[in-house]
Motif scaffolding. Structure first.
Motif, PDB file in Angstrom:
ATOM      1  N   ASN A  27     -13.416   4.525   2.154  1.00  0.00           N
ATOM      2  CA  ASN A  27     -14.543   5.426   1.892  1.00  0.00           C
ATOM      3  C   ASN A  27     -15.792   4.858   2.567  1.00  0.00           C
ATOM      4  O   ASN A  27     -16.466   3.987   2.024  1.00  0.00           O
ATOM      5  N   LYS A  60      -1.692  -4.377 -11.486  1.00  0.00           N
ATOM      6  CA  LYS A  60      -2.607  -3.258 -11.698  1.00  0.00           C
ATOM      7  C   LYS A  60      -3.785  -3.395 -10.738  1.00  0.00           C
ATOM      8  O   LYS A  60      -4.628  -4.264 -10.892  1.00  0.00           O
ATOM      9  N   TRP A  61      -3.797  -2.516  -9.745  1.00  0.00           N
ATOM     10  CA  TRP A  61      -4.844  -2.555  -8.737  1.00  0.00           C
ATOM     11  C   TRP A  61      -5.979  -1.611  -9.128  1.00  0.00           C
ATOM     12  O   TRP A  61      -5.757  -0.590  -9.763  1.00  0.00           O
ATOM     13  N   THR A  62      -7.194  -1.949  -8.731  1.00  0.00           N
ATOM     14  CA  THR A  62      -8.300  -1.021  -8.911  1.00  0.00           C
ATOM     15  C   THR A  62      -8.168   0.091  -7.865  1.00  0.00           C
ATOM     16  O   THR A  62      -7.425  -0.042  -6.887  1.00  0.00           O
ATOM     17  N   THR A  63      -8.911   1.179  -8.064  1.00  0.00           N
ATOM     18  CA  THR A  63      -8.863   2.288  -7.109  1.00  0.00           C
ATOM     19  C   THR A  63      -9.304   1.840  -5.723  1.00  0.00           C
ATOM     20  O   THR A  63      -8.687   2.189  -4.712  1.00  0.00           O
ATOM     21  N   ASP A  64     -10.371   1.058  -5.663  1.00  0.00           N
ATOM     22  CA  ASP A  64     -10.852   0.566  -4.367  1.00  0.00           C
ATOM     23  C   ASP A  64      -9.807  -0.322  -3.695  1.00  0.00           C
ATOM     24  O   ASP A  64      -9.612  -0.247  -2.476  1.00  0.00           O
ATOM     25  N   HIS A  97       0.825  -1.211   0.000  1.00  0.00           N
ATOM     26  CA  HIS A  97       0.000   0.000   0.000  1.00  0.00           C
ATOM     27  C   HIS A  97       0.863   1.267   0.000  1.00  0.00           C
ATOM     28  O   HIS A  97       0.570   2.230  -0.713  1.00  0.00           O
ATOM     29  N   ILE A 157      -6.489  -0.242  -4.108  1.00  0.00           N
ATOM     30  CA  ILE A 157      -5.334   0.562  -3.687  1.00  0.00           C
ATOM     31  C   ILE A 157      -5.568   1.168  -2.306  1.00  0.00           C
ATOM     32  O   ILE A 157      -4.673   1.196  -1.466  1.00  0.00           O
ATOM     33  N   HIS A 158      -6.785   1.638  -2.060  1.00  0.00           N
ATOM     34  CA  HIS A 158      -7.088   2.318  -0.793  1.00  0.00           C
ATOM     35  C   HIS A 158      -7.456   1.349   0.333  1.00  0.00           C
ATOM     36  O   HIS A 158      -7.589   1.781   1.479  1.00  0.00           O
TER      37      HIS A 158
END
Length: 218
Positions: free
Chosen positions: A173, A124-128, A101, A130-131
């Motif tokens: 989020n 390649k990670w998705t945005t979700d 991370h 990665i966070h």
């Protein structure tokens, strides 16, 4: 597993998360599911104590692992402790998730192989994802030994143990998700040849399952 435990005990202090609430709908995969007990208070999410991850291993594989652990103790390491190994594996996987991370690739050296580092850097990670990659040891609910492979080549001895680590975490989020379910796979390798250091190294690592429960829109 002492080498792994020493490596991660400092890092594990840096990620203390609080569990988020789980929706009443179960998350299912092929071999396990996550569910919560109904929560009766109005307008509130279920407390962490209501979250449960259930993992049902393959019975034949479980039996084979019992045999291989017995062989490991008999032929390689009479002091091997499955529980101690699980503790170290859990901490090791959680540390790797945090370092990925943070993109602190150099700090992965010694814990995982260079081949693993190179593969992770290209993932390649998705945005979700990665966070929400970081999994805290406190929030791990399942540590399952999946495969144990013992090899003797001439006078050298090798052991590989595949581990599944499953846990939940508070979403990055909270307005979008109510809970995140993470399932990591790691292969721990150790050479038991006489004179070698008692160190476990991760030779394979991947995020095997990522499930984000959408928060209900009111």
């Amino acid at each position: 597993m002492s080498a792994v435990i020493r490596r991660v005990c400092i890092s594990s202090q840096h990620y203390k998360h609080h569990l988020a609430a789980l929706s009443s709908l179960p998350l299912k995969t092929t071999s396990h599911y996550i569910h919560s007990t109904p929560w009766l208070s109005s307008g509130g999410d279920p407390p962490p104590s209501k979250m449960r991850v259930m993992y049902i291993p393959n019975p034949l594989k479980w039996l084979n692992n019992r045999i291989e652990i017995a062989n490991l103790k008999r032929d390689f390491d009479p002091n091997f402790s499955e529980e101690d190994f699980k503790v170290g594996a859990k901490q090791g996987v959680c540390t790797v998730s945090e370092l990925i991370h943070k993109r602190e690739w150099g700090d992965l050296t010694g814990l995982v192989t260079q081949k693993v580092i190179d593969k992770l850097r290209k993932t390649k990670w998705t945005t979700d994802q990665i966070h929400n990659l970081v999994l805290s040891p406190d929030h791990v609910q399942v540590v399952q030994l999946n495969n144990i492979n013992l090899q003797t080549i001439v006078d050298r001895k090798y052991c590989d143990i595949d581990v599944i680590v499953i846990g939940t975490r508070i979403p990055y989020n909270l307005e979008k998700h109510s809970v995140i379910l993470l399932e990591y796979f790691a292969r721990f390798h150790r050479e038991y040849t006489e004179g070698k250091l008692p160190e476990w190294t991760i030779t394979k690592f991947k995020l095997q399952s990522f499930q984000a429960v959408q928060r209900d829109k009111k």
